[in-house]
Design a protein around this motif. Structure first.
Motif, PDB file in Angstrom:
ATOM      1  N   ALA A  28     -47.840 -52.217  18.449  1.00 16.58           N
ATOM      2  CA  ALA A  28     -49.045 -52.399  19.256  1.00 16.58           C
ATOM      3  C   ALA A  28     -49.642 -53.785  19.089  1.00 16.58           C
ATOM      4  CB  ALA A  28     -50.081 -51.337  18.882  1.00 16.58           C
ATOM      5  N   ARG A  29     -49.297 -54.489  18.004  1.00 14.95           N
ATOM      6  CA  ARG A  29     -49.793 -55.842  17.789  1.00 14.95           C
ATOM      7  C   ARG A  29     -48.707 -56.892  18.004  1.00 14.95           C
ATOM      8  NH1 ARG A  29     -54.158 -55.943  12.795  1.00 14.95           N
ATOM      9  NH2 ARG A  29     -55.698 -54.609  13.800  1.00 14.95           N
ATOM     10  N   SER A  30     -47.680 -56.515  18.718  1.00 15.65           N
ATOM     11  CA  SER A  30     -46.577 -57.426  18.978  1.00 15.65           C
ATOM     12  C   SER A  30     -47.081 -58.709  19.640  1.00 15.65           C
ATOM     13  CB  SER A  30     -45.550 -56.763  19.898  1.00 15.65           C
ATOM     14  OG  SER A  30     -44.635 -57.716  20.392  1.00 15.65           O
ATOM     15  N   PRO A  31     -46.649 -59.885  19.166  1.00 17.68           N
ATOM     16  CA  PRO A  31     -47.065 -61.151  19.784  1.00 17.68           C
ATOM     17  C   PRO A  31     -46.499 -61.335  21.180  1.00 17.68           C
ATOM     18  CG  PRO A  31     -45.363 -61.528  18.140  1.00 17.68           C
ATOM     19  CD  PRO A  31     -45.768 -60.092  18.012  1.00 17.68           C
ATOM     20  N   PHE A  32     -45.589 -60.457  21.604  1.00 14.01           N
ATOM     21  CA  PHE A  32     -45.056 -60.524  22.954  1.00 14.01           C
ATOM     22  C   PHE A  32     -45.828 -59.636  23.929  1.00 14.01           C
ATOM     23  CE2 PHE A  32     -41.241 -61.089  20.157  1.00 14.01           C
ATOM     24  CZ  PHE A  32     -41.112 -62.456  20.364  1.00 14.01           C
ATOM     25  N   LEU A  33     -46.798 -58.841  23.390  1.00 15.19           N
ATOM     26  CA  LEU A  33     -47.482 -57.860  24.234  1.00 15.19           C
ATOM     27  C   LEU A  33     -48.982 -58.067  24.328  1.00 15.19           C
ATOM     28  CD1 LEU A  33     -45.622 -54.596  23.108  1.00 15.19           C
ATOM     29  CD2 LEU A  33     -45.172 -56.000  25.137  1.00 15.19           C
ATOM     30  N   VAL A  34     -49.614 -58.474  23.233  1.00 18.64           N
ATOM     31  CA  VAL A  34     -51.083 -58.516  23.227  1.00 18.64           C
ATOM     32  C   VAL A  34     -51.562 -59.816  22.586  1.00 18.64           C
ATOM     33  CG1 VAL A  34     -51.313 -56.005  23.125  1.00 18.64           C
ATOM     34  CG2 VAL A  34     -51.188 -57.325  20.995  1.00 18.64           C
ATOM     35  N   PRO A  35     -52.762 -60.303  22.971  1.00 20.24           N
ATOM     36  CA  PRO A  35     -53.347 -61.482  22.318  1.00 20.24           C
ATOM     37  C   PRO A  35     -53.495 -61.247  20.818  1.00 20.24           C
ATOM     38  CG  PRO A  35     -54.504 -61.003  24.346  1.00 20.24           C
ATOM     39  CD  PRO A  35     -53.572 -59.849  24.112  1.00 20.24           C
ATOM     40  N   GLN A  36     -53.250 -62.305  20.052  1.00 20.90           N
ATOM     41  CA  GLN A  36     -53.239 -62.194  18.590  1.00 20.90           C
ATOM     42  C   GLN A  36     -54.612 -62.542  17.998  1.00 20.90           C
ATOM     43  OE1 GLN A  36     -49.957 -61.252  16.878  1.00 20.90           O
ATOM     44  NE2 GLN A  36     -50.187 -60.477  18.981  1.00 20.90           N
ATOM     45  N   THR A  37     -55.662 -62.020  18.605  1.00 18.62           N
ATOM     46  CA  THR A  37     -57.015 -62.325  18.149  1.00 18.62           C
ATOM     47  C   THR A  37     -57.350 -61.669  16.813  1.00 18.62           C
ATOM     48  OG1 THR A  37     -57.773 -60.529  19.605  1.00 18.62           O
ATOM     49  CG2 THR A  37     -57.960 -62.782  20.430  1.00 18.62           C
ATOM     50  N   HIS A  38     -56.464 -60.789  16.327  1.00 15.03           N
ATOM     51  CA  HIS A  38     -56.667 -60.235  14.980  1.00 15.03           C
ATOM     52  C   HIS A  38     -56.269 -61.252  13.915  1.00 15.03           C
ATOM     53  CE1 HIS A  38     -52.594 -59.314  16.330  1.00 15.03           C
ATOM     54  NE2 HIS A  38     -52.217 -59.390  15.064  1.00 15.03           N
ATOM     55  N   LEU A  39     -55.611 -62.348  14.322  1.00 16.26           N
ATOM     56  CA  LEU A  39     -55.207 -63.387  13.378  1.00 16.26           C
ATOM     57  C   LEU A  39     -56.210 -64.534  13.310  1.00 16.26           C
ATOM     58  CD1 LEU A  39     -51.391 -63.649  14.228  1.00 16.26           C
ATOM     59  CD2 LEU A  39     -52.484 -62.291  12.429  1.00 16.26           C
ATOM     60  N   ALA A  40     -56.882 -64.819  14.414  1.00 19.55           N
ATOM     61  CA  ALA A  40     -57.852 -65.924  14.467  1.00 19.55           C
ATOM     62  C   ALA A  40     -58.706 -65.758  15.716  1.00 19.55           C
ATOM     63  CB  ALA A  40     -57.146 -67.275  14.476  1.00 19.55           C
ATOM     64  N   GLY A  41     -59.837 -66.459  15.743  1.00 17.70           N
ATOM     65  CA  GLY A  41     -60.722 -66.389  16.890  1.00 17.70           C
ATOM     66  C   GLY A  41     -60.175 -67.165  18.079  1.00 17.70           C
ATOM     67  N   PRO A  42     -60.671 -66.882  19.285  1.00 18.53           N
ATOM     68  CA  PRO A  42     -60.211 -67.581  20.490  1.00 18.53           C
ATOM     69  C   PRO A  42     -60.387 -69.100  20.406  1.00 18.53           C
ATOM     70  CG  PRO A  42     -61.496 -65.632  21.076  1.00 18.53           C
ATOM     71  CD  PRO A  42     -61.637 -65.810  19.592  1.00 18.53           C
TER      72      PRO A  42
END
Length: 362
Positions: A28-42
């Motif tokens: 569900a947190r795949s970098p190919f599917l969803v924004p990686q905002t759980h790693l850093a802010g926009p």
């Protein structure tokens, strides 16, 4: 399953997230599917996209102009200039594919182009980066042979340049191809918006440690040692000439100019590649130690900055290339009145009359 209990062996083959940030539903947190905002802010993703975009806007035209000038102007078809054009071609590959793809991905905050594009970006960026590094080493070694004359009155010919260029691409392919066939792999790295060799995981299936050590020793350490040795000997030779000609202001000025240029070359090399190589080696040799994925993105991003500093140092300090670029841009006329240099310092000029143009790529 708690995030801390996620094992590396259970992670999908296309990407890797540390257990601390993977979560119980890794896909569900795949970098190919969803924004990686759980790693850093926009904001950080936007800053990265802006920086990479600047590299594309500067790196693509600078290196494309270098290649076009080398193809158009016969006076630039000297053996050493072939290597500079080869360097520009490698930089163009990195800027046109790697940096452009990373800019797009950072702007979307995830690698939306998919796993196949990730492998393509990782391969082209690794190939272009290795060709670039070894081209710099070939240039440095050529300067050592011509100026320091360890082989006597050695003349660098077109055949030598062709061998040097072919060697850089052979080494680049030897370094970039193995991850496509199971020795390591290309996956999203850092903030998951650019791709490179897998230096995160310890899964023995990929033999990542041996591949990273191979890259560090053969594709970073060896060209760096060649550059430092060649330019170190070159500076010592120039200092000896300057001491013999203390009354010559031209010689003294040439030594200062060459010293500045050599320092810029080595510092630029280290600034772009040392953080990336060192961080990857640290992760490999300190398995289990926590590290920030946001911090891991910085070395990978800065390594691509070499596509801008390379043409500035190696080409724009070359009067021939600079004059030809201005003619190409302004349809045959230089707006600054810079004369078109028909010849630079001879490759075989005697050391008693050494000038900065003898050391700079001519």
């Amino acid at each position: 399953m708690a995030p801390s209990e996620v094992s590396w062996a259970e992670l999908p083959d296309d990407f890797y997230l540390p257990p601390a940030v993977a979560g119980p539903n890794i896909t569900a947190r795949s970098p190919f599917l969803v924004p990686q905002t759980h790693l850093a802010g926009p904001g950080l993703f936007l800053a990265m996209a802006t920086f990479m975009g600047l590299l594309v806007m500067l790196g693509v035209p600078l290196n494309a102009l270098t290649v076009l000038c080398g193809a158009r102007y016969r006076k630039l078809r000297s053996p050493l200039n072939y290597i500079l054009v080869n360097l520009a071609g490698a930089n163009l590959l990195v800027a046109g594919v790697g940096s452009t793809t990373a800019t797009y991905s950072f702007a979307h905050m995830y690698f939306s182009l998919g796993p196949a594009a990730c492998k393509a970006e990782g391969f082209t960026a690794t190939l272009g980066g290795m060709v670039s590094l070894w081209s710099l080493a070939v240039v440095a070694f050529e300067r050592f042979l011509v100026i320091c004359k360890p082989l006597g009155n050695f003349t660098f010919r077109g055949s030598h340049a062709a061998v040097g260029c072919a060697l850089t691409w052979a080494i680049g392919l030897a370094a970039a191809t193995p991850p496509l066939f199971g020795w390591s792999r290309f996956i999203p790295e850092g903030l998951q918006c650019s791709c490179g060799p897998d230096w995160y995981t310890t899964n023995n299936k990929w033999n990542n440690e041996s591949y990273v050590l191979f890259l560090f020793c053969f594709c970073f350490g060896l060209p760096l040692a060649t550059i430092i040795f060649s330019y170190g000997r070159l500076l010592l030779t120039l200092r000896a000439v300057a001491r013999q000609q203390e009354q010559s202001e031209t010689t003294q000025r040439a030594e200062r100019e060459v010293t500045r240029m050599v320092v810029a070359m080595v510092l630029g090399f280290l600034a772009c590649w040392l953080p990336y190589a060192s961080f990857a080696l640290w992760v490999v040799t300190h398995r289990g130690q926590p590290f920030s994925l946001a911090l891991a993105s910085l070395p990978a991003v800065f390594s691509k900055a070499s596509t801008v500093y390379n043409p500035i140092i190696y080409v724009f300090m070359n009067k021939q290339f600079r004059a030809c670029m201005l003619k190409l841009i302004f349809c045959g006329k230089s707006p600054f009145g810079e004369e078109d240099e028909t010849s630079t310092a001879s490759q075989s000029t005697q050391m008693s009359s050494t000038s900065s143009s003898q050391v700079a790529p001519a």
